[in-house]
Write a protein that holds these residues in place. Structure first.
Motif, PDB file in Angstrom:
ATOM      1  N   TYR A 106     -28.269   0.164 -28.954  1.00 38.82           N
ATOM      2  CA  TYR A 106     -29.150   0.799 -29.941  1.00 38.82           C
ATOM      3  C   TYR A 106     -29.844  -0.251 -30.807  1.00 38.82           C
ATOM      4  CZ  TYR A 106     -30.902   3.895 -33.568  1.00 38.82           C
ATOM      5  OH  TYR A 106     -31.726   4.568 -34.433  1.00 38.82           O
ATOM      6  N   ASP A 107     -29.114  -1.283 -31.182  1.00 40.38           N
ATOM      7  CA  ASP A 107     -29.678  -2.334 -32.021  1.00 40.38           C
ATOM      8  C   ASP A 107     -30.866  -3.018 -31.350  1.00 40.38           C
ATOM      9  OD1 ASP A 107     -29.514  -4.063 -34.397  1.00 40.38           O
ATOM     10  OD2 ASP A 107     -29.009  -5.622 -32.939  1.00 40.38           O
ATOM     11  N   VAL A 108     -30.858  -3.071 -30.017  1.00 40.25           N
ATOM     12  CA  VAL A 108     -31.949  -3.724 -29.291  1.00 40.25           C
ATOM     13  C   VAL A 108     -33.100  -2.774 -29.007  1.00 40.25           C
ATOM     14  CG1 VAL A 108     -32.584  -4.802 -27.091  1.00 40.25           C
ATOM     15  CG2 VAL A 108     -30.477  -5.490 -28.263  1.00 40.25           C
ATOM     16  N   ILE A 109     -32.808  -1.564 -28.540  1.00 41.58           N
ATOM     17  CA  ILE A 109     -33.909  -0.698 -28.067  1.00 41.58           C
ATOM     18  C   ILE A 109     -34.583   0.084 -29.189  1.00 41.58           C
ATOM     19  CG2 ILE A 109     -32.718  -0.466 -25.851  1.00 41.58           C
ATOM     20  CD1 ILE A 109     -32.252   2.520 -26.641  1.00 41.58           C
ATOM     21  N   LYS A 110     -34.015   0.040 -30.393  1.00 41.11           N
ATOM     22  CA  LYS A 110     -34.606   0.839 -31.483  1.00 41.11           C
ATOM     23  C   LYS A 110     -36.032   0.408 -31.812  1.00 41.11           C
ATOM     24  CE  LYS A 110     -32.780  -1.730 -35.524  1.00 41.11           C
ATOM     25  NZ  LYS A 110     -32.462  -2.963 -34.818  1.00 41.11           N
ATOM     26  N   LYS A 166     -32.663   7.031 -27.943  1.00 39.98           N
ATOM     27  CA  LYS A 166     -32.121   6.654 -29.246  1.00 39.98           C
ATOM     28  C   LYS A 166     -31.306   7.806 -29.843  1.00 39.98           C
ATOM     29  CE  LYS A 166     -36.220   3.799 -29.677  1.00 39.98           C
ATOM     30  NZ  LYS A 166     -37.509   3.576 -30.349  1.00 39.98           N
ATOM     31  N   ASP A 167     -31.813   9.031 -29.661  1.00 45.24           N
ATOM     32  CA  ASP A 167     -31.086  10.186 -30.172  1.00 45.24           C
ATOM     33  C   ASP A 167     -29.759  10.373 -29.445  1.00 45.24           C
ATOM     34  OD1 ASP A 167     -33.100  10.687 -31.952  1.00 45.24           O
ATOM     35  OD2 ASP A 167     -34.105  12.195 -30.699  1.00 45.24           O
ATOM     36  N   ARG A 168     -29.797  10.187 -28.139  1.00 44.27           N
ATOM     37  CA  ARG A 168     -28.571  10.351 -27.356  1.00 44.27           C
ATOM     38  C   ARG A 168     -27.507   9.331 -27.787  1.00 44.27           C
ATOM     39  NH1 ARG A 168     -30.556  10.364 -21.218  1.00 44.27           N
ATOM     40  NH2 ARG A 168     -28.300  10.571 -20.789  1.00 44.27           N
ATOM     41  N   ILE A 169     -27.955   8.084 -28.029  1.00 47.06           N
ATOM     42  CA  ILE A 169     -27.009   7.051 -28.482  1.00 47.06           C
ATOM     43  C   ILE A 169     -26.457   7.412 -29.859  1.00 47.06           C
ATOM     44  CG2 ILE A 169     -26.787   4.641 -29.210  1.00 47.06           C
ATOM     45  CD1 ILE A 169     -28.818   3.896 -27.062  1.00 47.06           C
ATOM     46  N   SER A 170     -27.351   7.820 -30.760  1.00 43.84           N
ATOM     47  CA  SER A 170     -26.922   8.169 -32.126  1.00 43.84           C
ATOM     48  C   SER A 170     -25.914   9.308 -32.110  1.00 43.84           C
ATOM     49  CB  SER A 170     -28.136   8.563 -32.972  1.00 43.84           C
ATOM     50  OG  SER A 170     -29.005   7.461 -33.123  1.00 43.84           O
ATOM     51  N   ASN A 171     -26.187  10.317 -31.301  1.00 46.20           N
ATOM     52  CA  ASN A 171     -25.289  11.466 -31.232  1.00 46.20           C
ATOM     53  C   ASN A 171     -23.894  11.058 -30.738  1.00 46.20           C
ATOM     54  OD1 ASN A 171     -27.252  13.225 -32.166  1.00 46.20           O
ATOM     55  ND2 ASN A 171     -27.964  13.758 -30.100  1.00 46.20           N
ATOM     56  N   LEU A 172     -23.887  10.180 -29.746  1.00 46.06           N
ATOM     57  CA  LEU A 172     -22.586   9.723 -29.232  1.00 46.06           C
ATOM     58  C   LEU A 172     -21.829   8.906 -30.276  1.00 46.06           C
ATOM     59  CD1 LEU A 172     -23.527   8.759 -25.558  1.00 46.06           C
ATOM     60  CD2 LEU A 172     -21.948  10.554 -26.254  1.00 46.06           C
ATOM     61  N   GLU A 202     -17.904  11.105 -20.060  1.00 45.55           N
ATOM     62  CA  GLU A 202     -18.849  11.524 -19.018  1.00 45.55           C
ATOM     63  C   GLU A 202     -20.281  11.443 -19.537  1.00 45.55           C
ATOM     64  OE1 GLU A 202     -19.754  15.370 -16.100  1.00 45.55           O
ATOM     65  OE2 GLU A 202     -17.913  15.289 -17.302  1.00 45.55           O
ATOM     66  N   GLU A 203     -20.488  11.928 -20.747  1.00 46.66           N
ATOM     67  CA  GLU A 203     -21.819  11.891 -21.336  1.00 46.66           C
ATOM     68  C   GLU A 203     -22.292  10.444 -21.532  1.00 46.66           C
ATOM     69  OE1 GLU A 203     -24.121  13.525 -25.357  1.00 46.66           O
ATOM     70  OE2 GLU A 203     -22.019  14.096 -24.973  1.00 46.66           O
ATOM     71  N   PHE A 204     -21.376   9.594 -21.983  1.00 45.46           N
ATOM     72  CA  PHE A 204     -21.728   8.186 -22.186  1.00 45.46           C
ATOM     73  C   PHE A 204     -22.125   7.511 -20.874  1.00 45.46           C
ATOM     74  CE2 PHE A 204     -20.018   3.912 -21.483  1.00 45.46           C
ATOM     75  CZ  PHE A 204     -20.933   3.189 -22.242  1.00 45.46           C
ATOM     76  N   ASN A 205     -21.308   7.680 -19.832  1.00 39.10           N
ATOM     77  CA  ASN A 205     -21.582   6.989 -18.570  1.00 39.10           C
ATOM     78  C   ASN A 205     -22.875   7.482 -17.922  1.00 39.10           C
ATOM     79  OD1 ASN A 205     -19.363   4.975 -17.860  1.00 39.10           O
ATOM     80  ND2 ASN A 205     -18.142   6.753 -18.464  1.00 39.10           N
ATOM     81  N   ASN A 217     -25.963   4.876 -17.200  1.00 36.38           N
ATOM     82  CA  ASN A 217     -26.643   4.764 -15.913  1.00 36.38           C
ATOM     83  C   ASN A 217     -28.148   5.006 -16.038  1.00 36.38           C
ATOM     84  OD1 ASN A 217     -24.304   4.132 -14.523  1.00 36.38           O
ATOM     85  ND2 ASN A 217     -23.815   6.271 -14.069  1.00 36.38           N
ATOM     86  N   ASP A 218     -28.533   5.950 -16.898  1.00 35.41           N
ATOM     87  CA  ASP A 218     -29.961   6.218 -17.107  1.00 35.41           C
ATOM     88  C   ASP A 218     -30.659   4.994 -17.692  1.00 35.41           C
ATOM     89  OD1 ASP A 218     -29.552   8.765 -16.175  1.00 35.41           O
ATOM     90  OD2 ASP A 218     -29.531   9.718 -18.161  1.00 35.41           O
ATOM     91  N   LEU A 219     -30.000   4.350 -18.665  1.00 32.89           N
ATOM     92  CA  LEU A 219     -30.596   3.172 -19.298  1.00 32.89           C
ATOM     93  C   LEU A 219     -30.681   1.999 -18.317  1.00 32.89           C
ATOM     94  CD1 LEU A 219     -28.931   3.376 -22.807  1.00 32.89           C
ATOM     95  CD2 LEU A 219     -31.383   3.241 -22.388  1.00 32.89           C
TER      96      LEU A 219
END
Length: 606
Positions: free
Chosen positions: A454-458, A484-490, A499-502, A506-508
């Motif tokens: 998140y620190d990099v892609i923001k 960014k929203d998905r990372i923040s929510n996690l 499961e949601e994280f992995n 993979n998407d990133l």
């Protein structure tokens, strides 16, 4: 100057210079500043077993560790030897001779007369625990008795054979300090003795091969010279010795030659002595080789032999220094030595092959580099089939890149930094693009990955990626707020859904990385410690961390740094993506720089 020689144990009991006494044996004084006898049963048994095992071999000589003595006189003006180091061995052998009922030297304890009398009359009937000296002497005698009882129960001649071996075939390094004779002040003499004792005993620092060789050479070279000439000659050699020691102690010079940590090395010049001696690794074996080469019936021949060995030492140092200072040899020989865990044999081979013109030796060094990478095929090599070969390739690529850069920036490949990391954890092969590795499950690792990403892609709005297999065609991909929203929510979850994280990970990876494979253009050299902290990160995260590590002073190999600086593709300035063009140019740079080393070996027509 101090004297050094090998003496059979029998000669430290009785020799042609032993004063007339009744009985006529040598006397050894244990000074007041030394602690008493403290050898354990294990120490005593180990000495006995060493001598016993030597008896069973075909070797002609066995050498004990040094005894350091200072000549002194007793109240009758007769010679005694003040023991600076070696008390424990001397007393143990005295106890052995006592039990065997064989001739032995006398041991006197300064200011501990009771210990002198107790040792002299020691027997099972006098065992005593009244003080520490009595306790350990009694214990040692009991250990000796039990050991010989076992050895003699089926061998009536064992004691005679053992005594003969110990007195005639077992030798001791006799280090006789003569330098104190030049002093007049008694307090200064006493202070110097204590200083020597402390250096040898505080922290358990024994005499080294180098110190013994120095005393040997200096004591022989002064033969036939006046006192003034001897002092000047010895001062000249001492200055040369100091210069060699200090130059080899320069970190970049030492690690060019050696893998052993500099702080673990008490004497660097000893490395050259080991090169010359070409012997085994037993304690004091290097000194014993030098002593054998010097020894002769004629003092004049011993002087010549000593001078010859010192000149050979300077000659070998001169070669090593020339290799270090010549950029071509520095990089070629440095590469060969960096691949070798025990470089002494390799350097000895280099010295033997350097007895030719400088141009021929440089050609030989080039062929040796080629020989070391014969097993490498740039097209076929990959992470799964030859990681050892990959390390060779990346090391050589870094060396050649540094050599090219050096012409402009005077900055050579840092073998010292490379070898320190090799010793402290080692090197690994880093995937430039993250691998599609197994799912992450450890919560702390997952949270750290999300925070770093998140620190990099923001702040990234878009990245340019290739279209299909066409590296010349690109398209812009927007990094939308969804990621960014998905990372923040996690990150807000108390326990992150694995499961949601992995799935997000993979998407990133698919968004930021092109096809991740194990071939040369997607691999680089990185320390195992740093590699573990970058594992599974996407390219822009790795890039940020690599640059931060270098700013903090960590050593990052130049080609690895170039990858994340996007050095290999001048037309592709976006920093967040390792493109097909980057890969092609990186591979091309490896191919071009290593081309001289991957050609056919020269045929020796001589």
């Amino acid at each position: 100057m101090n004297k050094i020689e090998l003496k059979p144990v029998g000669k430290i009991i009785l020799n042609e210079n032993t004063p007339d006494r009744n009985p006529r044996f040598e006397h050894y004084l244990i000074p007041y500043y030394q602690r008493g006898y403290r050898w354990s049963e294990e120490h005593v048994s180990a000495l006995l077993e060493d001598i016993h095992n030597f008896m069973l071999t075909d070797e002609k000589k066995y050498c004990l560790q040094p005894i350091v003595v200072v000549p002194a006189t007793d109240e009758n003006g007769l010679n005694v030897w003040e023991v600076i180091d070696g008390q424990q061995r001397l007393i143990t052998m005295h106890i052995i001779f006592n039990y065997l009922n064989r001739p032995k030297y006398s041991i006197l304890f300064e200011k501990r007369g009771k210990s002198t009398q107790f040792l002299e009359n020691l027997s099972p009937e006098t065992f005593n625990d009244g003080n520490p000296d009595f306790h350990f002497m009694s214990q040692a005698y009991g250990t000796v008795k039990d050991w010989f009882d076992d050895k003699t129960k089926n061998d009536v001649g064992y004691i005679d054979e053992f005594n003969s071996t110990l007195t005639k075939k077992v030798e001791i390094i006799w280090y006789q300090i003569e330098e104190l004779k030049q002093l007049i002040d008694l307090d200064e003499i006493e202070s110097r003795k204590i200083d020597i004792f402390n250096r040898l005993n505080i922290g358990k620092i024994p005499l080294t091969d180098a110190e013994l060789i120095r005393a040997l050479l200096l004591s022989k070279i002064k033969h036939g010279l006046s006192d003034r000439e001897a002092i000047l000659r010895q001062a000249e050699i001492s200055n040369e010795w100091h210069r060699i020691e200090m130059e080899l102690r320069q970190e970049d010079f030492w690690y060019f030659l050696h893998n052993k940590a500099l702080e673990e090395t008490s004497s660097t010049i000893e490395f050259i002595f080991k090169l010359i001696a070409n012997n085994n690794h037993k304690k004091y074996s290097t000194y014993l080789w030098f002593e054998k080469q010097v020894k002769s019936e004629s003092p004049e021949d011993e002087k010549k032999n000593a001078i010859k060995l010192w000149n050979l030492t300077k000659e070998n140092f001169g070669k090593l220094k020339y290799w270090f200072e010549n950029n071509e040899l520095y990089h070629h020989l440095g590469f060969i030595l960096a691949l070798d865990d025990s470089p002494t044999k390799t350097i000895r081979n280099m010295i033997e092959n350097s007895n030719c013109s400088k141009s021929k030796f440089k050609a030989w060094a080039l062929e040796e580099v080629k020989t070391n990478i014969l097993d490498v095929d740039l097209v076929e090599i990959n992470y799964n089939n030859n990681t050892k070969g990959l390390k060779k390739i990346f090391l050589l690529h870094n060396i050649v890149t540094s050599a090219v850069t050096q012409k402009l920036q005077k900055n050579r490949f840092p073998f010292n930094l490379y070898k320190k990391i090799e010793k402290d954890g080692g090197w690994s092969i880093e995937h430039i693009h993250a691998q599609q590795s197994k799912e992450m499950k450890e919560q702390n690792s997952i949270r750290k990955w999300l925070e770093d990403t998140y620190d990099v892609i923001k702040d990234i709005k878009k990245i340019d990626v290739e279209v299909g297999d066409q590296s010349e065609k690109t398209t812009s991909i927007s990094i939308n707020e969804d990621y960014k929203d998905r990372i923040s929510n996690l990150l807000f979850q108390e326990r992150i859904d694995e499961e949601e994280f992995n799935q997000l990970r993979n998407d990133l990876i698919q968004t930021f990385d092109s096809e991740s494979v194990h071939i040369l253009d997607n691999l680089a050299l990185l320390s195992k410690y740093h590699n573990s902290s970058l594992n599974n990160a996407i390219f822009p995260v790795k890039r940020k961390k690599i640059l931060e590590l270098e700013k903090e002073g960590s050593y990052i190999p130049i080609t690895t740094k170039n990858i994340f600086l996007k050095y290999y593709t001048s037309s592709d300035l976006q920093p967040y993506y390792w493109s097909k063009v980057d890969k092609e140019n990186y591979y091309k740079d490896i191919e071009e720089k290593l081309e001289p080393y991957l050609t056919k070996l020269a045929v020796d027509n001589e």
